[in-house]
Each structure stands twice: as C-alpha cells, then as structure tokens.
Write an enzyme that holds these catalytic residues in place. Structure first.
Site, short mmCIF file in Angstrom:
data_model
loop_
_atom_site.label_atom_id
_atom_site.label_comp_id
_atom_site.label_asym_id
_atom_site.label_seq_id
_atom_site.Cartn_x
_atom_site.Cartn_y
_atom_site.Cartn_z
N SER A 128 45.38 -16.00 -9.66
CA SER A 128 44.12 -16.48 -9.09
C SER A 128 44.03 -16.22 -7.59
O SER A 128 42.98 -16.43 -6.98
CB SER A 128 43.99 -17.98 -9.35
N LYS A 161 44.55 -18.63 0.91
CA LYS A 161 43.76 -18.84 -0.30
C LYS A 161 42.88 -20.07 -0.07
O LYS A 161 43.32 -21.06 0.50
CB LYS A 161 44.71 -19.05 -1.48
N SER A 215 49.91 -16.81 -10.30
CA SER A 215 48.80 -16.50 -9.39
C SER A 215 49.22 -15.91 -8.05
O SER A 215 48.36 -15.44 -7.30
CB SER A 215 47.95 -17.75 -9.16
#
Length: 944
Positions: A282, A201, A306
């Site tokens: 996310s 990420k 997330s």
C-alpha cells in the site's frame, strides 16, 4: 489545533497484556502514558570505512581526527604518543606520514566536487552540504521542483501520471533553512538525516500537513502533533518534504486513493518504470516517488507486504522492522498485530541511516519495550562490503518459483552469494505452511484499531469518525465499500477471538522459524519478495506472521531473453529475513550484496530537470600533465625587519593530486615562519610542522571524496617575518605527491627565491631635544631627549660646542667650563631601537657667558612664635655685586615680592611659626645687568 486526547480502553489493555506480542493496541492507555518522546539523537555515520582510524574516541571520523593526526605527523612507533595515533597508521609502516593523513581524509564526510541530485544518497548529500557545495534549502527546493514538474505529468511520453504525492509541504523550506543555520553554527550536521528531504506515507501524523490515510473523508485531518517516528526524524534535523500516496487506509497492493478527489472517484499510483503498471501498495506513493527521485528517502508501513511490494516493483530497498522496533503511535493503523513502519530507499545505506532516527521505546506503544538493549548505536555500523563472507543462508523450496523471471533471478542471486563467500541451502521449517497460510489481521482488527486512532489522534472537526461515518461521507475509493461494510460489523468478541488465535500463530511461528535457523546455524532466510508487478504466493506473509524483520533489495531486472510481455528493465527483489531485532545483521548482509551487484537503475522517464538543481560546483580545466614545473615566488623581495612576506609555491599541470608532502628550507637567522599562516587555493586541510631550525614540512590533503586537483595549483602560501637585515633565501627542496588511490611519487629541488631585508626606518623626534640650566662657567646644563614617534627607544647624548663634539661629554648633564665662554652649547641625541636605523636630533643652542650667580641665606634657624631676621646675600662669579630684586617664598607662600638688593644683599623678618619644624625657604633672584637669574631653596628650622 487538536490537542492529544486520551482514551482508556481497559478491555483491549487486558487482552493485549495477555498476549506475548505485547500491547498491540497502540495508545490504548494514553491516560497513563507520557507524551511521545523523540529517540536519542543519532550517532554519526559508523560504517567501518568511516570509523577505522578514529583517534578522538567519538566513534566516527571527523575533522578533529584529521587535525589530531596532522599534529602528529612524524610520530613513530617508538615515540611516547604512538598509542594515541596508531589506529590511523593505515599503511602499517609504524609512522604517521602524509599518506596516513590522506587516507583518513578520504574517509571524512566531505566532497566539494560537482553534485548531482539524481540517485544521490544521504551520504553524498551530507558530504556536499558539509563542503558548502549545496544547502538543505537547495536540496529541498530541487525535490519540490521535481514533484511539481513530474508527479502529475502526462504527455506523449508519460501516458499516465505518477500520482505519488498527496501533499507537498508548505514549510519544508523553512525547516531546511533552520537546518542550514544549525549546520553552520555546529560546524556539521546533527545526524545523518539532518537537512535530508524525506517523504512519508500519508498515514503518518504530521503537525504541519493533514494525514488523510488516502481517503477523501479525512482530507481535513490536521493532527496537533507528529507520529513518534516523525518526531524522531525531525529531532535529528530531517526535512519532512511531503506526504506520499497510499492505498486507502493502507489495505491493497495497487495504491488506489481518494484524497482530495471528487466523491465517488479515485486514482492509482503508477510505476515510474512502466506507467501502465502499478507502483504496488500500500506504500506505492512512497515507492514511486523515491524511485523517481522526488525525495531523498521515504517511509512506508507494512502490514502484509506494503513496504516490500513497492520496493520490489520500483527497484528500491525496503526494511520491514521487527514489530516493536519502531513505535506505531501516530500512524493510522490497519492491523496492529502486524503493522510496522520502516524506510523505503534507493540504497541500503539510506535505509540504515533512516532507521537510526525512528527507533526508541515509546510508552504509547508498549510493544516497543521489547527493543531495550537490542538497538545498536547506529545501524550504519553494519555496512560492511565483506559481510557475506562465511555466512549461511537458507531458503524454503516452496517459496521459490520453479520457472520464470523470479526463478532466474533467484538462482542468479544464489550464485552471487556463493561467489561472495556465503553458502546457500534449502531449509526445512516444521509446519511452515501454517505460517504462510495464516491470513492478514486487517479484516478482524481494522475497526478496533482504527477506533483507537480516531479517539486519540483524529482532528475533532472530521465527521467521518467511525467506519460507518466513512461510508456515509461518500468520500472513499468506490471499490472499497464492500470491505468497509464487511469490517464495520466485527464485534469485540470476534476481535478478541481472532487476536487470541492470530497471536498464537505469530508467537508459535516466530519460535519455530527461529529454532530452525538456530539449528542449521543460518544467518538469514532468503526468497523472492515478488514477481514482475505481481506477488508470489504467500511469500510476503512470512515476516508479518512471525513478527521477524525482513529487508527487500533489488536482485535484477527482466531481460530480452525472459520474453516478458511487460518489457525489459523491470525489477524483482530478493528478501532477507532474520531473527527478532537482527536488523543490523540484515543490513550488513544486504549491503554487501548490494555493493557487489548494484542492480538498481533509475527510471529514464524522469531525468534531471533542465537547468539541473541544485547548482553544481565549477570544474577546473585540466592543464597538460606531461610536465609539472614549480615556481617559488615572494610578494615583496625588498622588505624591512619586522615586515611579513608571503612565499608562494605553485605548480602547473598537477593531475590527480589528492595530497602532498612539501619540504621547505629558509634562512632562520633572518626569517621566522608565521605559525598558522599556511594557505592554499586547493580545498582541504593543511598542516605545517617546523621540523628544525630553517626547515618546514607542509602536508596538504583534500577532504573526503573531493576530486583531486587538476591544472594549475597553488601548493602553499606561507608567511615569514623578517628578523635580521641581509639577504634571506627560501627553497622548495622537494615534494612527495599522493594520488587519489594513495600511490606516491617524489620530485626534488623545485626552486628558490631571495628576500632582501633592510633595517627599519629610524625613530623621528616629534619634540626636539632641549638643553637648559646655568650656562655660566661652573654652571650645569641638563639635556632633555625630546619625544620620539617610536616606543622603546634608547637615547644617547653627545654635547656639542659650536656644533662639534665635546670630548667625553655624553651624559644628560654638562658642567660649563671657562673655555666655553663665548661659544654655543647644544646636544645631539641619538635614538636607538632594535632592528631600526638610528634616529638623530639636535637641541637648541645656548650661549655661554662669563657670569654665574650664588645665593646664600643666614641664619637658617629660629624659634617658635618669633619673627627671625634674615639676610640674603647674592654674588656673581667673576663679576661685580649683583643688583636687582628677589622674591621670597616661605613655606610655599610668597612673603617678599621684588625686594630690592642693596649691594647684593637684602634683609627682612620671617613670619612667626607656632609649630616647630622644617620649612622650605625659596629665594628667586631677578638680577639687572649682566648676571644670570637664579633660584635656590633652603630649609629653615623652627625650634622651641
């Protein structure tokens, strides 16, 4: 490049240390903290299947274990060495046999069969790399090719791009090449992530790619170092493939970002299963890319869901670890009271492997000190398909929908857990609603925590170095403006007040939930992670609002009977929540559930590229399996002693032949087995035990999950050394065949071959023998054997007269006889050497004459400093007086040169010597007429 900076935030330290959640402000005391250290190198793959039978004591099964077991073939329980190998007696027959060797071999991380990239897990990749079928460079290139081909693809079939990758690494192939070199040098991987391409990420700092946090305002945020977790991955040999898309600054569940986009614009990440739907957030880019096989394993972060939301939307396994298991240092924060990083993977196995590389105490994130003594050697040790047996699960009724797809799938999961030996029942947790209704820390904590990251990590060239600066840049997701405006005005007092209240809720909730689980003896709580592309109430808050670990795993997909407007084949996950630092147990429970259900499917929109990369191994065409004729052949059946011959035992139509035990016999008086010479064209390991004189026991096994042999196969090639002349026979007496499932069958009398063994060539004289000496009657002739082309020969002599042997004349010297006069002498030399035919050579011929010569000197004594008179007298045997001249050497000096004889004698004075002693006096006769030349050395004494 930016160097790590230190900022002392004394106010936040004082607050953080007053909270039991401990030092939530990561990096707040950098002035006193050490640089980030990588976690210790991970252990090997430790799932029970891969460790049972470890006899070398390293906690894993390796080729060393196989070799040790191969050397112990035939050991039985009554032998002294039984205890050292008994752990590998898999069939329990109290003896080490080929079946045990085959069983251990199947557990090795090795597979030389065809490799398929799509849906491969790290174990399969390690097996293929260990076998040389594929390299890390090929894996990395294959994933880069898929990213290039699919991530931005739009066409008639792909209505919307995935947009899952922000940055693909430009140095990943270099790292992969280094991994391949290290594997070759070390004989295997450094860890289970060595050479595995991993996506992060884009809120994890990486020293070789910018960390944008999904915001265009930070496109230039190239940090000088890696996040702690990234450092751990690199230290274990992982390949950082790229940075995955995320919701800007990690808040949201739709993965909307502005990185590298024009000001005032943004994009969304799509689910690879339904491009019209979000991949979640996310960590949606990680979820979409791993689901679409654009990388092997991914990492996300989870503040309020997330990791688990994109895992549920994309049929993946997501682990939200205990807060404190993995350092957050070097990760762009959202709310450190809840933030944690963790793996997102296609399997529980991959998630466990990835987790091994990122744990560790980090002084730059003091909360990690709580993990001390609570982290196993490897989380893979919990991967037990029977882990659910006897386990007890609880669920909070309010967290389970009363209808719809999540309800159907949850009930289905409960039924499966029960079928697998677990019990499931409702649990009552006091004041659970307060836990579930507690808000996220992102509103009150974001500004405070982001400021600490900016001070310690943000590249100084980035001008958007405050929340107001982010707004001023204009490079952000437009819909987030109100959020930035709301959060930028949070004051230190508001932050402190929130932290005191929120941390109290977290600590109280953790204690309450743990107590309820303990009271009911529950192993874990279960509940749906999410619905079909939607969240379910406040389910996602249970883990972050307690700090307890959770694992989200697929529990099924929509079916036609659901009448879902979104379609069929869309996933929903089941979440398991456990006690603090109980990730190992959760991994075991979810692994057992995964293995029993296999709910994950690959998205059909992103198939293998054509041609597929990396290349696969060729397959061997199968021969008819109705018969298995055997042949025993020799490469040369007419050899000489000392030669090496190769015997080949082969078969055709060998189907499902994973291992075998072959018995061979040979004539040990004429042949000896060359140790270590056994080879085969079947990949794997071969062990040979010389069980007795003339008996060989050959065991061969494939390695790991390599496919069983099909078609024609060379069972073994063995070398033998010929040691005695004659005819030697090698026989293949029988074979015990072991199939992939370890079933066995036997055959006997397979065939034989004869080998004709001859003596080696004789030695050859490179210099002919020579005879020399006095050839007159009474004289002595001496033979020199000459030189030979072979070392170590033994010479024998036979004296010849006119070419015929002289009786009893076999030494190196011969005294000439009267009867020899008028004939010619010579010697025949025989050179003998073990295993060779005799070599023969004959010397020069010397004629025997009737004259021999004598030399006498008198006196042989004189005094010091006197010149003594000397007389030399010569004589000829059977002849007249000797005529000619003599040379005289005294003490090595020529004193008389060609002194003429008078009636066979000559007189002269010796030089005086001043020192008493013995001096050599040599007389050399140069006769004229028919007498022979001669020389003789005397000792002349000089006295006082």
């Amino acid at each position: 490049m930016l160097s790590r900076r230190t900022v002392a935030k004394t106010a936040s330290i004082a607050l953080a240390t007053s909270l039991s959640i401990a030092a939530l402000a990561v990096g707040a005391s950098k002035a006193e903290a050490d640089p980030p250290a990588a976690p210790a190198t991970s252990a090997g793959f430790l799932a029970p299947y891969y460790t049972k039978g470890d006899i070398t004591g390293d906690g894993q099964l390796t080729r060393a274990d196989l070799d040790a077991l191969g050397a112990a073939l035939g050991t039985v329980s009554t032998d002294a060495g039984w205890s050292a190998v008994s752990a590998a007696d898999y069939d329990g027959d109290l003896s080490i046999t080929a079946t045990d060797v085959a069983d251990l071999s199947r557990r090795l991380l090795y597979d030389d069969g065809p490799f398929q990239l799509l849906e491969s897990d790290a174990v399969e990749m390690q097996k293929a790399m260990n076998a040389g079928v594929v390299t890390s460079v090929q894996l990395t290139q294959a994933y880069l090719d898929r990213i290039a081909a699919y991530d931005k693809l739009t066409d008639d079939t792909h209505s919307r791009a995935l947009n899952s990758i922000i940055t693909a690494s430009s140095v990943a192939l270099e790292a992969a090449a280094a991994s391949d070199a290290a594997r070759a040098a070390n004989g295997g991987p450094r860890s289970m992530v060595d050479g595995i391409p991993i996506l992060l990420k884009d809120n994890y700092d990486t020293k070789d790619m910018p960390t944008t946090a999904g915001c265009g305002c930070w496109d230039a945020n190239q940090t000088s170092d890696d996040a702690f977790m990234v450092n751990g991955l690199r230290s274990d040999g992982a390949i950082i493939l790229g940075k995955a898309t995320l919701d800007e600054f990690a808040f949201g569940f739709v993965s909307e970002y502005s990185s590298y986009l024009p000001s005032g614009t943004s994009k969304l990440v799509a689910s690879p299963y339904r491009l019209a739907s979000t991949a979640g957030g996310s960590s949606g880019g990680t979820g979409a890319s791993i689901a679409a096989n654009l990388g092997a394993i991914g990492f996300g972060t989870d503040t309020g869901g997330s990791i688990r939301v994109p895992s549920s939307y994309n049929q993946l396994v997501g682990i939200r670890p205990t807060v404190g298991l993995a350092s957050r240092d070097g990760i762009v924060p959202l709310a450190l009271s809840q933030d944690t990083g963790g793996p997102i993977a296609r399997s529980v196995t991959d998630a466990a492997i990835a987790l091994d590389s990122v744990t560790g105490v980090d002084p730059n994130d003091p909360v990690t000190s709580g993990q001390s003594g609570k982290v196993p050697t490897s989380y893979t040790s919990y991967l037990d398909p029977k882990a659910l047996t006897g386990k007890k699960f609880g669920y909070v009724a309010s967290m389970v929908p009363t209808s719809g797809v999540p309800k159907r799938l949850f009930d289905q999961a409960v039924a499966k857990l029960t079928e697998l030996g677990a019990t499931v029942s409702p649990i009552t947790i006091p004041n659970i609603s307060a836990t579930l209704n507690e808000g996220s820390g992102s509103t009150s904590e974001m500004k405070h925590d982001l400021d600490i990251y900016i001070a310690n990590h943000l590249n100084p060239g980035v001008t958007a170095n405050t929340m107001q600066g982010i707004i001023d840049s204009g490079r952000y997701v437009p819909s987030r403006l109100s959020t930035f405006n709301q959060r930028k005005v949070i004051t230190p007092t508001q932050y402190a007040s929130w932290m005191a209240s929120h941390t109290n809720v977290i600590n109280t909730s953790r204690a309450t939930v743990t107590a309820a689980m303990d009271e009911g003896a529950y192993d874990a709580l279960i509940y749906p992670s999410a619905g079909v592309y939607t969240t379910i109430g406040t389910n996602l808050r249970l883990s972050p609002n307690t700090g307890l670990p959770a694992v989200s795993i697929p529990m099924g997909q929509t079916i036609a009977a659901d009448n879902s407007a979104l379609g069929t084949g869309l996933g929903v996950n089941l979440e398991f929540l456990g006690r603090a630092y109980d990730e190992g147990k959760l991994i075991g429970l979810t692994y057992a559930y995964e293995q029993a259900t296999k709910w994950r499917t690959a998205p059909s929109l992103y198939p293998a590229l054509a041609p597929a990369a990396p290349p696969v191994s060729p397959t061997v065409a199968a021969a008819p399996a109705s018969v298995e004729p055997y042949t025993v052949t020799v490469d040369d059946n007419d050899v000489k002693i000392g030669d090496t011959v190769e015997i080949t035992v082969a078969t055709t139509g060998a189907t499902d032949l994973y291992a075998y035990d072959l018995d061979l016999g040979f004539d040990a008086s004429k042949l000896s087995y060359v140790a270590g010479s056994a080879t085969t064209d079947i990949s794997g390991a071969t062990y040979v035990d010389e069980t007795g004189s003339g008996d060989l026991h050959v065991v061969h096994t494939k390695l790991g999950t390599s496919p069983a042999t099909t078609g024609q196969a060379t069972l073994v090639k063995l070398k033998f050394k010929a040691k005695k002349d004659g005819t030697a026979t090698v026989t293949a007496d029988g074979i015990r065949k072991i199939a992939t499932d370890l079933t066995t069958s036997t055959e006997s009398t397979l065939g034989s071959v004869d080998v004709a063994v001859a003596l080696l060539d004789p030695a050859v004289a490179t210099t002919d023998p020579l005879i020399e000496g006095n050839s007159l009657p009474g004289g002595v002739m001496t033979a020199k054997g000459g030189t030979w082309d072979l070392d170590g020969v033994t010479l024998g002599y036979q004296w010849l007269l006119d070419g015929l042997p002289i009786a009893n004349a076999t030494g190196t010297s011969y005294t000439v006889k009267k009867v020899d006069v008028g004939h010619k002498l010579s010697v025949r030399v025989t050179a003998s050497l073990e295993d060779h035919a005799d070599g023969v050579a004959t010397s020069n011929k010397v004629a025997v004459t009737k004259f021999g010569t004598t030399i006498a000197v008198f006196p042989l004594k004189g005094k010091v400093n006197k010149k003594p008179g000397i007389v030399v007298a010569t004589g000829a045997l059977f002849g007249p007086k000797v005529t000619g001249a003599i040379d005289v050497y005294y003490a090595g000096v020529l004193i008389k040169d060609e002194l003429v004889l008078n009636k066979g004698t000559a007189g002269f004075l010796l030089p005086a010597k001043s020192v008493a002693g013995s001096y050599p006096l040599k007389v050399v006769l140069h006769p004229t007429g028919g007498t022979a030349s001669a020389s003789k050395t005397f000792t002349f004494k000089v006295v006082r």
